[in-house]
Design a protein around this motif. Structure first.
Motif, PDB file in Angstrom:
ATOM      1  N   PHE A  59       0.818  -1.211   0.000  1.00 61.48           N
ATOM      2  CA  PHE A  59       0.000   0.000   0.000  1.00 61.48           C
ATOM      3  C   PHE A  59       0.856   1.268   0.000  1.00 61.48           C
ATOM      4  CE2 PHE A  59      -3.584  -2.660   1.700  1.00 61.48           C
ATOM      5  CZ  PHE A  59      -4.435  -2.411   0.642  1.00 61.48           C
ATOM      6  N   ALA A  74     -13.079   1.427   1.145  1.00 61.25           N
ATOM      7  CA  ALA A  74     -12.953   2.260  -0.053  1.00 61.25           C
ATOM      8  C   ALA A  74     -14.020   3.351  -0.052  1.00 61.25           C
ATOM      9  CB  ALA A  74     -13.083   1.394  -1.305  1.00 61.25           C
ATOM     10  N   VAL A 131     -10.202   6.056  -3.137  1.00 66.67           N
ATOM     11  CA  VAL A 131     -10.031   4.602  -3.212  1.00 66.67           C
ATOM     12  C   VAL A 131     -11.316   3.998  -3.772  1.00 66.67           C
ATOM     13  CG1 VAL A 131      -9.550   2.481  -1.946  1.00 66.67           C
ATOM     14  CG2 VAL A 131      -8.470   4.627  -1.237  1.00 66.67           C
ATOM     15  N   PHE A 175       0.161   4.021  -2.986  1.00 65.24           N
ATOM     16  CA  PHE A 175      -0.320   5.380  -2.732  1.00 65.24           C
ATOM     17  C   PHE A 175       0.737   6.453  -3.027  1.00 65.24           C
ATOM     18  CE2 PHE A 175      -3.718   3.289  -0.382  1.00 65.24           C
ATOM     19  CZ  PHE A 175      -4.781   4.166  -0.538  1.00 65.24           C
ATOM     20  N   ILE A 196      -5.630   1.499   4.859  1.00 64.81           N
ATOM     21  CA  ILE A 196      -6.153   2.062   3.610  1.00 64.81           C
ATOM     22  C   ILE A 196      -6.695   3.470   3.855  1.00 64.81           C
ATOM     23  CG2 ILE A 196      -7.984   1.860   1.878  1.00 64.81           C
ATOM     24  CD1 ILE A 196      -7.702  -1.217   2.172  1.00 64.81           C
ATOM     25  N   ARG A 197      -7.478   3.630   4.921  1.00 69.58           N
ATOM     26  CA  ARG A 197      -8.070   4.940   5.195  1.00 69.58           C
ATOM     27  C   ARG A 197      -7.005   5.976   5.562  1.00 69.58           C
ATOM     28  NH1 ARG A 197     -11.065   5.566   2.140  1.00 69.58           N
ATOM     29  NH2 ARG A 197     -11.222   7.632   3.038  1.00 69.58           N
ATOM     30  N   ALA A 234      -5.223   6.989   2.362  1.00 74.15           N
ATOM     31  CA  ALA A 234      -6.130   7.729   1.487  1.00 74.15           C
ATOM     32  C   ALA A 234      -6.301   9.167   1.964  1.00 74.15           C
ATOM     33  CB  ALA A 234      -7.480   7.025   1.415  1.00 74.15           C
ATOM     34  N   ALA A 252      -5.879   7.769  -8.343  1.00 74.84           N
ATOM     35  CA  ALA A 252      -6.741   6.957  -7.480  1.00 74.84           C
ATOM     36  C   ALA A 252      -6.043   5.637  -7.203  1.00 74.84           C
ATOM     37  CB  ALA A 252      -8.093   6.706  -8.148  1.00 74.84           C
ATOM     38  N   VAL A 253      -6.521   4.964  -6.181  1.00 72.74           N
ATOM     39  CA  VAL A 253      -6.073   3.599  -5.890  1.00 72.74           C
ATOM     40  C   VAL A 253      -7.286   2.697  -6.016  1.00 72.74           C
ATOM     41  CG1 VAL A 253      -5.210   2.010  -4.130  1.00 72.74           C
ATOM     42  CG2 VAL A 253      -4.146   4.252  -4.409  1.00 72.74           C
ATOM     43  N   LEU A 284      -8.901  -1.154  -5.652  1.00 74.99           N
ATOM     44  CA  LEU A 284      -8.727  -2.428  -4.953  1.00 74.99           C
ATOM     45  C   LEU A 284      -9.467  -3.519  -5.711  1.00 74.99           C
ATOM     46  CD1 LEU A 284      -9.520  -1.232  -1.300  1.00 74.99           C
ATOM     47  CD2 LEU A 284      -7.286  -1.231  -2.461  1.00 74.99           C
TER      48      LEU A 284
END
Length: 265
Positions: free
Chosen positions: A40, A103, A84, A44, A73-74, A77, A51-52, A54
């Protein structure tokens, strides 16, 4: 060798992270926060992605690892200010849906299986078998609850109640996560948090996903036909690539297969 013309704008880049398999299972190919952290970080940070995305195909697994991965992830982001987008393949259930809910948007195939917002604990009891074989189980503890749910001793109702309390608390954490992430889009359906699963169209009606859509068409629709993608994921161990799996990896594979089988996959 590529020649770059100065002052030309390159097409948008989207990092694609593949999250396939059970979460927190034994074996080196399992999804875990430790294994995914460097994945990750690169996704990122490398190349300034727009954007990422998943790619999720997971029946779930460890609630703690699901929470840790989702929280990572959060954090990334929000720190990088990068949206995401989750794309579900066969299944995003239980912990797999926890990841999807991390996401900003969730898209799925029409036949994808989603939901299972619940918690499960399974075991076995072998005390009758031991008694038949004349084997005596001897356990010594310091602490009344130290041998809770020992599979080689008769089930204790107090232990069962204690376990149910733990499962209910984890379930509450799961519900809070989904409610926070999906917000007002969620339906008030009574079965939403009972562990039920649905196909994508019904999941959309319930607010669990944003719609039916696949990765490349959706990215092209949003970022243009020339959108660039860069893929990231956990690399399988060298021995696994050549078919020579260690015992722990084999056990993890069996458990993972069993998790997928729960959803007919």
């Amino acid at each position: 060798m590529k020649l770059r013309i100065p002052f030309t704008k390159r097409p948008p880049l989207v990092s694609v992270v593949r999250l396939s398999g059970a979460i927190g299972m034994p074996g080196r190919g399992s999804l875990s926060d430790t294994a995914l952290a460097p994945v990750f970080e690169r996704a990122f940070s490398k190349g300034k992605p727009a954007a990422v995305a998943l790619e999720i195909n997971s029946p779930g697994g460890s609630p703690v690892q699901s929470s840790l991965i989702g929280a990572r992830i959060r954090r990334l982001a929000e720190d990088k200010e990068i949206p995401v987008i989750a794309f579900v393949e066969d299944v995003a259930a239980s912990g797999g849906y926890w990841l999807a809910a991390s996401a900003d948007e969730i898209w799925a195939d029409a036949s994808s299986v989603l939901g299972s917002i619940g918690v499960i604990s399974a075991g076995f009891g072998a005390h009758v078998l031991l008694a038949r074989q004349g084997v005596e189980r001897r356990v010594y503890t310091a602490g009344q609850s130290k041998s809770m749910l020992d599979p080689f001793r008769p089930e204790n109702p107090e232990d069962v109640e204690r376990l149910k309390g733990l499962l209910n608390d984890i379930h509450s954490n799961f519900i809070d996560h989904v409610s926070q992430r999906r917000g007002d889009a969620l339906s008030k359906d009574e079965d939403l948090f009972t562990g039920e699963v649905w196909l994508a169209r019904r999941a959309q009606e319930l607010g669990l996903i944003d719609g039916i859509g696949h990765l490349m068409p959706k990215l092209k629709e949003r970022y243009g036909d020339k959108v660039r993608i860069r893929r990231y994921g956990i690399k399988r161990p060298l021995l696994s690539r050549f078919g020579a799996r260690l015992a722990q990896d084999a056990l993890g594979g069996i458990e993972e297969r069993a998790e997928f089988a729960r959803f007919g996959l």
